[in-house]
Scaffold this motif. Structure first.
Motif, short mmCIF file in Angstrom:
data_model
loop_
_atom_site.label_atom_id
_atom_site.label_comp_id
_atom_site.label_asym_id
_atom_site.label_seq_id
_atom_site.Cartn_x
_atom_site.Cartn_y
_atom_site.Cartn_z
N GLN A 95 0.75 -1.17 -0.07
CA GLN A 95 -0.04 0.03 0.09
C GLN A 95 1.03 1.29 0.07
O GLN A 95 0.64 2.27 -0.78
N VAL A 96 1.89 1.20 0.78
CA VAL A 96 2.95 2.42 0.68
C VAL A 96 3.45 2.64 -0.44
O VAL A 96 3.57 3.69 -1.07
N LEU A 97 4.01 1.49 -1.17
CA LEU A 97 4.51 1.52 -2.49
C LEU A 97 3.69 2.08 -3.45
O LEU A 97 4.06 3.18 -4.22
N ASP A 98 2.48 1.69 -3.45
CA ASP A 98 1.47 2.11 -4.60
C ASP A 98 1.30 3.43 -4.15
O ASP A 98 1.17 4.21 -5.36
N ARG A 99 1.26 4.14 -3.06
CA ARG A 99 1.11 5.48 -2.66
C ARG A 99 2.12 6.27 -3.24
O ARG A 99 1.80 7.60 -3.65
N PHE A 100 3.09 5.95 -3.07
CA PHE A 100 4.42 6.87 -3.38
C PHE A 100 4.70 6.69 -4.98
O PHE A 100 5.17 7.52 -5.61
N ASN A 101 4.51 5.28 -5.45
CA ASN A 101 4.66 5.15 -7.03
C ASN A 101 3.65 5.72 -7.91
O ASN A 101 4.01 6.26 -8.85
N ASP A 102 2.28 5.75 -7.48
CA ASP A 102 1.44 6.15 -8.42
C ASP A 102 1.68 7.77 -9.17
O ASP A 102 1.54 7.91 -10.22
N PRO A 103 2.02 8.65 -8.45
CA PRO A 103 2.52 9.95 -8.95
C PRO A 103 3.42 10.03 -9.81
O PRO A 103 3.78 10.90 -10.39
N LEU A 104 4.58 9.01 -9.78
CA LEU A 104 5.73 9.17 -10.55
C LEU A 104 5.43 8.82 -12.11
O LEU A 104 4.63 8.04 -12.34
N PRO A 105 6.16 9.18 -12.88
CA PRO A 105 5.98 9.49 -14.08
C PRO A 105 6.73 7.85 -14.68
O PRO A 105 7.66 7.32 -13.76
N PRO A 106 6.31 7.08 -15.58
CA PRO A 106 6.64 5.94 -16.10
C PRO A 106 8.12 5.75 -16.17
O PRO A 106 8.80 7.02 -16.61
N LEU A 107 8.79 4.72 -15.84
CA LEU A 107 10.43 4.69 -15.92
C LEU A 107 10.75 4.16 -17.13
O LEU A 107 10.03 3.06 -17.81
N LYS A 108 11.56 5.15 -17.99
CA LYS A 108 11.82 4.43 -19.25
C LYS A 108 13.40 4.28 -19.47
O LYS A 108 13.71 3.71 -20.42
N ASP A 109 14.26 4.56 -18.38
CA ASP A 109 15.56 4.11 -18.26
C ASP A 109 16.06 3.60 -16.99
O ASP A 109 15.33 3.90 -16.02
N PHE A 110 17.12 2.96 -16.99
CA PHE A 110 17.53 2.42 -15.62
C PHE A 110 18.19 3.80 -14.86
O PHE A 110 18.63 4.84 -15.28
N ILE A 111 18.03 3.59 -13.47
CA ILE A 111 18.60 4.88 -12.89
C ILE A 111 19.62 4.24 -11.94
O ILE A 111 19.97 3.16 -11.40
#
Length: 192
Positions: A95-111
């Motif tokens: 649930q915490v993961l989803d809450r923080f991940n949802d507003p992030l833009p899709p990942l297109k490259d490795f970080i």
């Protein structure tokens, strides 16, 4: 809880063994000790994240709760047959993961690890978490452990990755992207 640590050194481990929570003694390099030792290391690296300036309050709250759960997980691994991490703890991480991940833009490259001190410390925590998971899996091949232990660590490493992204963006540094184009094939004329 009473006064449990009245004496810090006991000399009982001088022979290369250590006591588990059930009173049994095992070698200090046993798979079980490696697993709960790495969970302790993971907890310490999360403490480093929390010690950084500018960690948003909602992330600090989530990570502090995680530190308590990691202490529980260490206890579970230290006492064969003990159950302290349950499905509810794993659900909380999701649930915490989803809450923080949802507003992030899709990942297109490795970080790459970086993006400011808090994000860098969180990347370190993420890699220690992956090692803890590998060690718990290795322990599970040799001894009976509950599946919740490795599932919890798997989910936590995903959460830490997402928090690395959030912390890098919150710091103003931004995410450090892997530049795969930097390794261009040399042209035929460059070999002259």
């Amino acid at each position: 809880m009473g006064n449990r640590l009245s004496k810090i050194y006991t000399r009982t481990g001088d022979d290369g063994s250590t006591g588990l929570g059930d009173g049994s003694r095992v070698p200090k390099d046993s798979l079980r000790v490696a697993a709960y030792g790495t969970v302790d290391e993971l907890n310490s690296t999360i403490g480093m994240v929390l010690a950084c300036d500018g960690v948003p309050e909602d992330i600090a709250e989530a990570l502090t709760q995680t530190q308590h759960e990691l202490f529980d997980l260490g206890g579970e691994l230290c006492i064969p047959g003990m159950a302290m991490i349950d499905d509810q703890d794993i659900t909380r991480l999701e649930q915490v993961l989803d809450r923080f991940n949802d507003p992030l833009p899709p990942l297109k490259d490795f970080i790459l690890p970086g993006g400011g001190m808090a994000a860098s410390c969180c990347h370190l925590a993420r890699t220690v978490c992956r090692r803890a998971e590998r060690e718990v899996v290795a322990l599970g091949r040799e001894e009976s452990i509950r599946p919740q232990a490795s599932r919890y660590l798997n989910r936590l490493s995903d959460l830490l990755f997402v928090l690395c992204r959030v912390l890098a963006r919150a710091s103003g540094h931004g995410e450090v992207l892997w530049q795969h184009e930097r390794r261009r094939k040399p042209s035929a004329s460059s070999h002259d």
